[in-house]
Design a protein around this motif. Sequence first.
Motif, PDB file in Angstrom:
ATOM      1  N   SER A   1     -10.989 -13.146  -3.250  1.00 37.84           N
ATOM      2  CA  SER A   1     -11.916 -12.500  -3.717  1.00 37.84           C
ATOM      3  C   SER A   1     -13.041 -12.210  -2.488  1.00 37.84           C
ATOM      4  CB  SER A   1     -12.349 -12.715  -5.140  1.00 37.84           C
ATOM      5  OG  SER A   1     -12.695 -14.292  -4.822  1.00 37.84           O
ATOM      6  N   TYR A   2     -13.279 -13.644  -1.872  1.00 40.44           N
ATOM      7  CA  TYR A   2     -14.282 -13.484  -1.152  1.00 40.44           C
ATOM      8  C   TYR A   2     -14.001 -12.576  -0.171  1.00 40.44           C
ATOM      9  CZ  TYR A   2     -17.102 -17.041  -3.701  1.00 40.44           C
ATOM     10  OH  TYR A   2     -17.614 -18.326  -4.189  1.00 40.44           O
ATOM     11  N   ALA A   3     -13.190 -12.577   0.795  1.00 43.89           N
ATOM     12  CA  ALA A   3     -12.919 -11.678   1.951  1.00 43.89           C
ATOM     13  C   ALA A   3     -13.224 -10.148   1.639  1.00 43.89           C
ATOM     14  CB  ALA A   3     -11.460 -11.932   2.523  1.00 43.89           C
ATOM     15  N   ILE A   4     -12.162  -9.938  -0.597  1.00 43.34           N
ATOM     16  CA  ILE A   4     -12.439  -8.274   0.109  1.00 43.34           C
ATOM     17  C   ILE A   4     -13.648  -8.083  -0.378  1.00 43.34           C
ATOM     18  CG2 ILE A   4     -11.664  -7.042  -2.110  1.00 43.34           C
ATOM     19  CD1 ILE A   4      -8.403  -8.176  -2.088  1.00 43.34           C
ATOM     20  N   TYR A   5     -14.199  -8.782  -1.427  1.00 44.19           N
ATOM     21  CA  TYR A   5     -16.087  -8.717  -1.243  1.00 44.19           C
ATOM     22  C   TYR A   5     -16.555  -8.350  -0.200  1.00 44.19           C
ATOM     23  CZ  TYR A   5     -20.735  -8.423  -3.185  1.00 44.19           C
ATOM     24  OH  TYR A   5     -21.707  -8.222  -3.588  1.00 44.19           O
ATOM     25  N   GLU A   6     -16.262  -9.014   0.428  1.00 40.57           N
ATOM     26  CA  GLU A   6     -17.015  -8.980   1.906  1.00 40.57           C
ATOM     27  C   GLU A   6     -16.776  -7.689   3.010  1.00 40.57           C
ATOM     28  OE1 GLU A   6     -20.669 -10.029   4.534  1.00 40.57           O
ATOM     29  OE2 GLU A   6     -19.795 -10.379   2.225  1.00 40.57           O
ATOM     30  N   PHE A   7     -15.388  -7.314   2.833  1.00 37.11           N
ATOM     31  CA  PHE A   7     -14.231  -6.506   3.501  1.00 37.11           C
ATOM     32  C   PHE A   7     -13.713  -5.774   3.343  1.00 37.11           C
ATOM     33  CE2 PHE A   7     -15.052 -10.403   5.913  1.00 37.11           C
ATOM     34  CZ  PHE A   7     -16.208 -10.045   7.206  1.00 37.11           C
ATOM     35  N   GLY A   8     -13.573  -5.490   1.591  1.00 41.07           N
ATOM     36  CA  GLY A   8     -12.900  -4.264   1.055  1.00 41.07           C
ATOM     37  C   GLY A   8     -12.587  -2.891   1.298  1.00 41.07           C
ATOM     38  N   ARG A   9     -14.253  -2.949   1.351  1.00 42.59           N
ATOM     39  CA  ARG A   9     -14.493  -1.113   1.855  1.00 42.59           C
ATOM     40  C   ARG A   9     -14.180  -0.576   3.636  1.00 42.59           C
ATOM     41  NH1 ARG A   9     -20.991  -2.119   0.622  1.00 42.59           N
ATOM     42  NH2 ARG A   9     -19.871  -3.819   1.861  1.00 42.59           N
ATOM     43  N   ASN A  10     -13.747  -1.586   3.917  1.00 41.34           N
ATOM     44  CA  ASN A  10     -13.073  -0.757   5.026  1.00 41.34           C
ATOM     45  C   ASN A  10     -11.260  -0.621   5.498  1.00 41.34           C
ATOM     46  OD1 ASN A  10     -15.481  -2.157   6.286  1.00 41.34           O
ATOM     47  ND2 ASN A  10     -14.250  -3.697   7.284  1.00 41.34           N
ATOM     48  N   PRO A  11     -11.643   1.181   5.701  1.00 39.48           N
ATOM     49  CA  PRO A  11     -10.365   1.417   5.190  1.00 39.48           C
ATOM     50  C   PRO A  11      -9.433   0.070   6.024  1.00 39.48           C
ATOM     51  CG  PRO A  11     -12.108   2.951   6.631  1.00 39.48           C
ATOM     52  CD  PRO A  11     -12.796   1.343   6.432  1.00 39.48           C
ATOM     53  N   GLY A  12      -7.616   0.402   5.057  1.00 37.31           N
ATOM     54  CA  GLY A  12      -7.247  -0.440   5.027  1.00 37.31           C
ATOM     55  C   GLY A  12      -7.387  -2.245   4.908  1.00 37.31           C
ATOM     56  N   PHE A  13      -8.295  -2.321   4.903  1.00 37.93           N
ATOM     57  CA  PHE A  13      -8.550  -3.637   4.719  1.00 37.93           C
ATOM     58  C   PHE A  13      -7.849  -4.510   3.980  1.00 37.93           C
ATOM     59  CE2 PHE A  13     -10.217  -8.250   2.814  1.00 37.93           C
ATOM     60  CZ  PHE A  13     -10.718  -8.708   4.321  1.00 37.93           C
ATOM     61  N   ILE A  14      -7.326  -4.061   2.707  1.00 35.04           N
ATOM     62  CA  ILE A  14      -7.138  -4.254   1.629  1.00 35.04           C
ATOM     63  C   ILE A  14      -5.113  -4.041   1.643  1.00 35.04           C
ATOM     64  CG2 ILE A  14      -6.329  -3.350  -0.923  1.00 35.04           C
ATOM     65  CD1 ILE A  14      -9.642  -4.793  -0.755  1.00 35.04           C
ATOM     66  N   PHE A  15      -4.489  -3.556   2.671  1.00 32.11           N
ATOM     67  CA  PHE A  15      -3.019  -2.852   3.263  1.00 32.11           C
ATOM     68  C   PHE A  15      -3.192  -4.513   3.179  1.00 32.11           C
ATOM     69  CE2 PHE A  15      -4.360   1.217   2.315  1.00 32.11           C
ATOM     70  CZ  PHE A  15      -3.971   1.453   0.954  1.00 32.11           C
ATOM     71  N   GLN A  16      -4.034  -4.623   4.312  1.00 30.67           N
ATOM     72  CA  GLN A  16      -3.774  -6.176   5.854  1.00 30.67           C
ATOM     73  C   GLN A  16      -3.449  -7.713   5.044  1.00 30.67           C
ATOM     74  OE1 GLN A  16      -6.086  -6.202   9.704  1.00 30.67           O
ATOM     75  NE2 GLN A  16      -6.952  -7.783   8.706  1.00 30.67           N
ATOM     76  N   THR A  17      -5.016  -7.116   4.318  1.00 32.68           N
ATOM     77  CA  THR A  17      -4.946  -8.558   3.202  1.00 32.68           C
ATOM     78  C   THR A  17      -3.397  -8.596   2.954  1.00 32.68           C
ATOM     79  OG1 THR A  17      -7.153  -8.399   3.550  1.00 32.68           O
ATOM     80  CG2 THR A  17      -6.338  -9.861   1.981  1.00 32.68           C
ATOM     81  N   GLY A  18      -3.126  -7.514   1.456  1.00 30.26           N
ATOM     82  CA  GLY A  18      -2.108  -7.912   0.823  1.00 30.26           C
ATOM     83  C   GLY A  18      -0.623  -8.153   2.187  1.00 30.26           C
ATOM     84  N   TYR A  19      -0.816  -7.404   2.992  1.00 32.75           N
ATOM     85  CA  TYR A  19       1.090  -7.315   3.864  1.00 32.75           C
ATOM     86  C   TYR A  19       1.012  -9.307   4.202  1.00 32.75           C
ATOM     87  CZ  TYR A  19       4.046  -7.137   7.607  1.00 32.75           C
ATOM     88  OH  TYR A  19       5.703  -7.154   8.618  1.00 32.75           O
ATOM     89  N   ASN A  20      -0.708  -9.886   4.850  1.00 37.87           N
ATOM     90  CA  ASN A  20      -0.385 -10.876   5.445  1.00 37.87           C
ATOM     91  C   ASN A  20      -0.614 -12.405   4.219  1.00 37.87           C
ATOM     92  OD1 ASN A  20      -1.286  -9.826   8.149  1.00 37.87           O
ATOM     93  ND2 ASN A  20      -2.655  -9.814   8.019  1.00 37.87           N
ATOM     94  N   THR A  21      -0.641 -11.986   2.821  1.00 41.45           N
ATOM     95  CA  THR A  21      -0.626 -13.317   1.609  1.00 41.45           C
ATOM     96  C   THR A  21       0.612 -13.963   1.873  1.00 41.45           C
ATOM     97  OG1 THR A  21      -2.600 -11.553   0.492  1.00 41.45           O
ATOM     98  CG2 THR A  21      -1.294 -13.365  -0.450  1.00 41.45           C
ATOM     99  N   ALA A  22       1.521 -12.696   1.625  1.00 43.67           N
ATOM    100  CA  ALA A  22       2.714 -13.112   1.755  1.00 43.67           C
ATOM    101  C   ALA A  22       3.963 -12.384   2.889  1.00 43.67           C
ATOM    102  CB  ALA A  22       3.352 -13.522   0.160  1.00 43.67           C
ATOM    103  N   PRO A  23       5.053 -13.282   2.848  1.00 42.50           N
ATOM    104  CA  PRO A  23       5.862 -12.630   4.211  1.00 42.50           C
ATOM    105  C   PRO A  23       7.268 -11.910   3.061  1.00 42.50           C
ATOM    106  CG  PRO A  23       6.773 -14.885   3.512  1.00 42.50           C
ATOM    107  CD  PRO A  23       5.357 -14.469   2.729  1.00 42.50           C
ATOM    108  N   TYR A  24       6.856 -11.946   1.767  1.00 40.46           N
ATOM    109  CA  TYR A  24       7.287 -10.721   0.812  1.00 40.46           C
ATOM    110  C   TYR A  24       7.429 -11.066  -0.467  1.00 40.46           C
ATOM    111  CZ  TYR A  24      10.381 -14.934   1.841  1.00 40.46           C
ATOM    112  OH  TYR A  24      11.047 -15.827   2.060  1.00 40.46           O
ATOM    113  N   GLY A  25       8.098 -10.185  -1.452  1.00 39.18           N
ATOM    114  CA  GLY A  25       7.578 -10.344  -2.941  1.00 39.18           C
ATOM    115  C   GLY A  25       6.363  -8.682  -2.907  1.00 39.18           C
TER     116      GLY A  25
END
Length: 741
Positions: free
Chosen positions: A267-291
Amino acid sequence: MNCPHCNKKLVSVGQFLICLEHGQIAKHDQVKTKRIFISYGRDEHQSLAARLAKDLTKRGHQIWFDRDRLLSGSDGEQCIEQGIDWLTDQTKAGRYFISIKEGKILLTNYCRQQYNSNPSHMSDYVIRQIANHLLDQYRWENLCRLLGDLRFIEAYCKIEQVYDLIDIYHSVYDRLPEAQANVKKTKAIQKQIEKWEHELIAFCQLERKKQANDRSPVKDTVEPPPPVSACRILTGEEFAAENRRLLTHPTRMEQIYLMSRFLESQSYAIYEFGRNPGFIFQTGYNTAPYGFVHDAAQKNIKNLILPILLRKWPPDYSYFPKSALLKTLTGHTGRVLCVALASDASLAVSGGADFLIKIWDLQTGQNIRTLLGHSSFVNCVGLSQDKKTVISAGKDSTIKIWDVLTGECRRTLTGHAGSVQCVTLTWDGGFAVSGGQDKTIRVWDLVQGICTQTIKDIPHEIQKLKLSADGKHVLVLGNDKTFSLWDIKTGECLSTFSGHSLPVNCVRISEDKKFIISASDDKTLRIWDLNGECTKILSGHLAIVNNVVITRKGNIAISASNDKTIKVWDVASGNCIKTLKGHTGWIYMIQLLENQKHLISASDDNTLKLWDIKTGKCLTTFKGHSDFIESVCILRSDKYILSASRDMSIKMWDINNGQNIRTFSGHTGPVDCLEIAGNNRYAISSSSDNTVRLWDIDSGTCLLTEVVYERVTSVLYCEPKTLVIGFASGEIWFYDVANAG
């Protein structure tokens, strides 16, 4: 009635209305004046709505247009309710048809149309309301598809409402038909936990009384009531199968849960940088190796143009989206008091009230060795990085070093004058640090078996120790609910923390002086008795808690946070009974009005808001400052407000209508502090422009300007005419206002 073509008055001929220039217009009953309600005139369709209102008014109809009716600071929902009442007034209205259900269906379809077209182009209204509309219509498939789409989360980040989005996920999960059994079970478990917690507290209080009455050692015969198991133990095969299913075919309930957990953890990272294009997808990808979340991100990464950083996951990385109980290790004949885990989770070491230390193989769940040597309870155990050495601390005042392979005791370290409560090893296993009831910390050289340092100035009994990675500092947890940080080499206490794990921002004492409440950066509030004991921890805010106030009766506490919410708490139970939402920025300041029914809040969204505490509704929004508000004062029996801002101004507001009555100008830097003095006649302000000013509230004129050369932390006016200024350096200045300049 006028002609719609030339706007000339129509002539009535029988049942017809005639324009002398354009001929017959209509029958009388066709142009009968109607009452028409138009909304919503504040989004991208505002100009169309305004044209409709103007044209229909010209045709002689009565129009309620919410944009014209909604005044600054008024309640929009109340305005719409008034419009509906006007439309359906039976004394004046003719036939009418209102279908809330049909209206919601139309709104839902409109929102879905925008989402299906392109989630990144949805209007702010659609972003905020589409999930609520789908939920109202019980469109579960559409709703789960929406909440499982990272593009929707990215759109929400653009309107900076991340924490509201987390609430939406929780609401949807709680109302999903297939989640009802889980929701009911969770509530039952929570109720059981609370019951067990009360029973455990009662047990501890009883044991404390026994110890106070009987100085002899307390026998470990009475056990507290055991907790009730909340889950079934899974076999290894069941656990693996369940995780495979979750990774490949999660149910829609599990999809909501996984996405919600992703949002909360980031939540903190998303609140701070979530408006940047692609950040949500980058964070979602890096949270887990699959799923589920990883796969949702991967679908969108293919379409990105901007560069992003993607984590390269090790091929043998194990990921389990769902935790479960794998094994229960049995063997101790008394309470298990401590446990340590190997860094690779292959071994565990436990110590108990049966004076035994046991080493466990976590793959098989078998006890591979039992170490016997202590003559009393084993309070703490540790395992070296190479898994060759175990260290233990006992109530018998000794520390023992054990060989894992042979089970032999290599050394017994003595020196503590009482029970050794805790011990921890340095990274290389060459040294150990211990703490005991004798209020000392000792540093041990394990090769030579000698004590190299003793710190004797600990102001409390030591319960736990945490050694820094470099082995130079130790964090000490005492039984008086304080943390202290010590330099091992010099024996100096560097810091002391009393209960909260992060800085305390605000402390208030109840009017009856029965309790104190504190607000902290650790997202919690704590209620303390006057002996310094923490009686309750209030959890619920998702970010730093900046301020707290207590009602005069002492039954309600209200807190303000960086999560953009204000929470109302029941002091007796510690429960949050209402959450006030409306600010779009961090909330720094709250203050109760004299009537104790209303609250003023100040935020870095540059506004003040007046709230009804009972209903949770925002009554008025005060707009006028161009930077965030630092301080607020309430004047003259709740009639006026003074606010100080970083925009270098002080403003006076009328509470009843939200109007800015007066602006006090003169400071050339942000105004930090504001105080009322002289029976509401004067205001005192300090600013980063290195001045303190005394103002006449009625005229708005500056009576005194005092130049200072240090940062001012507080100002105070004392009758008859003394100005007191406190500085960050610790100095206090007294200024005689009567003899000014």
